[in-house]
Design an enzyme around this catalytic site. Structure first.
Site, PDB file in Angstrom:
ATOM      1  N   GLY A  11       2.214   2.394  -2.690  1.00 43.98           N
ATOM      2  CA  GLY A  11       3.322   1.839  -3.459  1.00 43.98           C
ATOM      3  C   GLY A  11       3.667   2.560  -4.738  1.00 43.98           C
ATOM      4  O   GLY A  11       4.487   2.063  -5.510  1.00 43.98           O
ATOM      5  N   THR A  12       3.082   3.727  -4.987  1.00 44.16           N
ATOM      6  CA  THR A  12       3.303   4.378  -6.276  1.00 44.16           C
ATOM      7  C   THR A  12       4.386   5.456  -6.243  1.00 44.16           C
ATOM      8  O   THR A  12       4.677   6.071  -7.266  1.00 44.16           O
ATOM      9  CB  THR A  12       2.000   5.009  -6.794  1.00 44.16           C
ATOM     10  OG1 THR A  12       1.503   5.942  -5.829  1.00 44.16           O
ATOM     11  CG2 THR A  12       0.954   3.929  -7.065  1.00 44.16           C
ATOM     12  N   THR A  46       0.851  -1.186   0.000  1.00 41.00           N
ATOM     13  CA  THR A  46       0.000   0.000   0.000  1.00 41.00           C
ATOM     14  C   THR A  46       0.890   1.240   0.000  1.00 41.00           C
ATOM     15  O   THR A  46       1.992   1.238   0.527  1.00 41.00           O
ATOM     16  CB  THR A  46      -0.946   0.029   1.208  1.00 41.00           C
ATOM     17  OG1 THR A  46      -0.196   0.206   2.411  1.00 41.00           O
ATOM     18  CG2 THR A  46      -1.764  -1.257   1.287  1.00 41.00           C
ATOM     19  N   SER A  98      11.193   6.568  12.777  1.00 40.34           N
ATOM     20  CA  SER A  98      12.178   6.661  13.846  1.00 40.34           C
ATOM     21  C   SER A  98      11.734   7.770  14.788  1.00 40.34           C
ATOM     22  O   SER A  98      11.923   8.957  14.515  1.00 40.34           O
ATOM     23  CB  SER A  98      13.561   6.978  13.265  1.00 40.34           C
ATOM     24  OG  SER A  98      14.522   7.066  14.280  1.00 40.34           O
ATOM     25  N   GLY A 109       8.076   7.045  -3.758  1.00 38.64           N
ATOM     26  CA  GLY A 109       8.932   7.010  -2.590  1.00 38.64           C
ATOM     27  C   GLY A 109       9.303   5.621  -2.120  1.00 38.64           C
ATOM     28  O   GLY A 109       9.672   4.739  -2.900  1.00 38.64           O
ATOM     29  N   GLY A 142       7.464   3.215  -0.843  1.00 34.47           N
ATOM     30  CA  GLY A 142       6.582   2.140  -1.295  1.00 34.47           C
ATOM     31  C   GLY A 142       6.928   1.672  -2.685  1.00 34.47           C
ATOM     32  O   GLY A 142       6.938   0.466  -2.971  1.00 34.47           O
ATOM     33  N   TYR A 182       1.155  13.115  13.789  1.00 31.75           N
ATOM     34  CA  TYR A 182       1.896  12.110  13.018  1.00 31.75           C
ATOM     35  C   TYR A 182       2.661  11.164  13.938  1.00 31.75           C
ATOM     36  O   TYR A 182       2.592   9.937  13.779  1.00 31.75           O
ATOM     37  CB  TYR A 182       2.859  12.813  12.066  1.00 31.75           C
ATOM     38  CG  TYR A 182       3.725  11.874  11.264  1.00 31.75           C
ATOM     39  CD1 TYR A 182       3.188  11.127  10.222  1.00 31.75           C
ATOM     40  CD2 TYR A 182       5.082  11.742  11.535  1.00 31.75           C
ATOM     41  CE1 TYR A 182       3.975  10.268   9.476  1.00 31.75           C
ATOM     42  CE2 TYR A 182       5.879  10.884  10.799  1.00 31.75           C
ATOM     43  CZ  TYR A 182       5.331  10.149   9.767  1.00 31.75           C
ATOM     44  OH  TYR A 182       6.111   9.296   9.036  1.00 31.75           O
TER      45      TYR A 182
END
Length: 256
Positions: free
Chosen positions: A20-21, A18, A145, A23, A25, A156
């Site tokens: 995945g298009t 997911t 991290s 960066g 992913g 976030y």
């Protein structure tokens, strides 16, 4: 012969990525495809989907539009995976958004949006796809991290901590099926958005500078380095579950 036909240690394996298009992913999907896996990958924006189709250019990649905040989209993704792949071996829950909002700037809509994508969407994606994962398979969440944090990332950081928490719970719940559940936690990674929505060029440059200055290894990581760690957890780390692998150049450890 193209790059997907050279070496195929994952031939016959099937995966879902997911977010995945682009960066990280997209790098995960590319790594799977290079190794011979068949992959369903999702994106939310049509422009990104079109670009990923052009870049991957292989019938082993099934690229679909899916919004993890919408229950109907998650259900439809499950049906598509059943139809295209049957069962799957690996699930990479990588989608996410980050928005800088300080205490004074934060709104209920902002918190709902960040949690809906990062936490709620991640959990219910796994809930729908877990029955399709073969025994011995692996789930890898993308967290962050998070030991050292920055002003403006309350929602976030909290959402990713929630993912880390329920990833451990799911690791326990899926033990009877021998499905391992782990997380990869990137630090500063060089992507077009640097992981934060709607950055201006100036903000991106400042963010990148801060990342270099605060990362002990003196540089941002690459999406390929994150993909290597994610595939290690899914494929090779067969005696690891419930763990989080930090990929941050020593950032969280305070080295240097």
């Amino acid at each position: 012969m193209n790059e997907y036909e050279i070496s195929k240690p994952l031939a016959g394996k099937k995966a879902v990525v997911t977010g995945g298009t682009h960066g990280m992913g997209l790098a995960i999907a590319q790594s799977l495809l290079v190794r011979g896996a068949e992959v369903v990958l999702t994106g939310r924006k049509e422009a990104g989907i079109a670009q990923a189709r052009a870049e991957l250019n292989t019938t082993a990649a099934h690229i679909v539009r899916s919004d993890a905040t919408k229950a109907a989209d998650i259900e439809e993704l499950g049906h598509l995976v059943e139809q295209r792949l049957g069962g799957i071996d690996y699930l990479f829950v990588n989608h996410g958004i980050a928005e800088f909002k300080t205490l004074d700037e934060a709104t209920v809509d902002h918190w709902d949006r960040v949690f809906d994508v990062n936490a709620k969407g991640a959990f219910f994606t796994v809930r729908r796809l877990a029955p399709l994962i073969n025994e011995g398979g692996g789930i890898v969440f993308t967290t962050v991290s998070n030991d050292r944090i920055f002003p403006g990332l309350s929602a976030y950081s909290a959402a990713k901590e929630a993912v880390r928490a329920f990833a451990r719970v799911l690791a326990a719940e899926l033990l009877p099926r021998n499905i391992r559940v782990n997380a990869v936690a990137p630090g500063f990674i060089l992507t077009p958005s640097m992981g934060v929505a709607e950055l201006t060029e100036e903000q991106r440059a400042n963010f990148l500078r801060d990342g270099k200055e605060t990362t002990p290894m003196g540089r941002p990581g690459t999406v390929e380095e994150v993909a290597s760690a994610a595939l290690y957890l899914a494929v090779d780390a067969t005696f690891s579950t419930g763990t989080e692998l930090i990929v941050d150049g020593g950032f969280a450890q305070g080295l240097g």
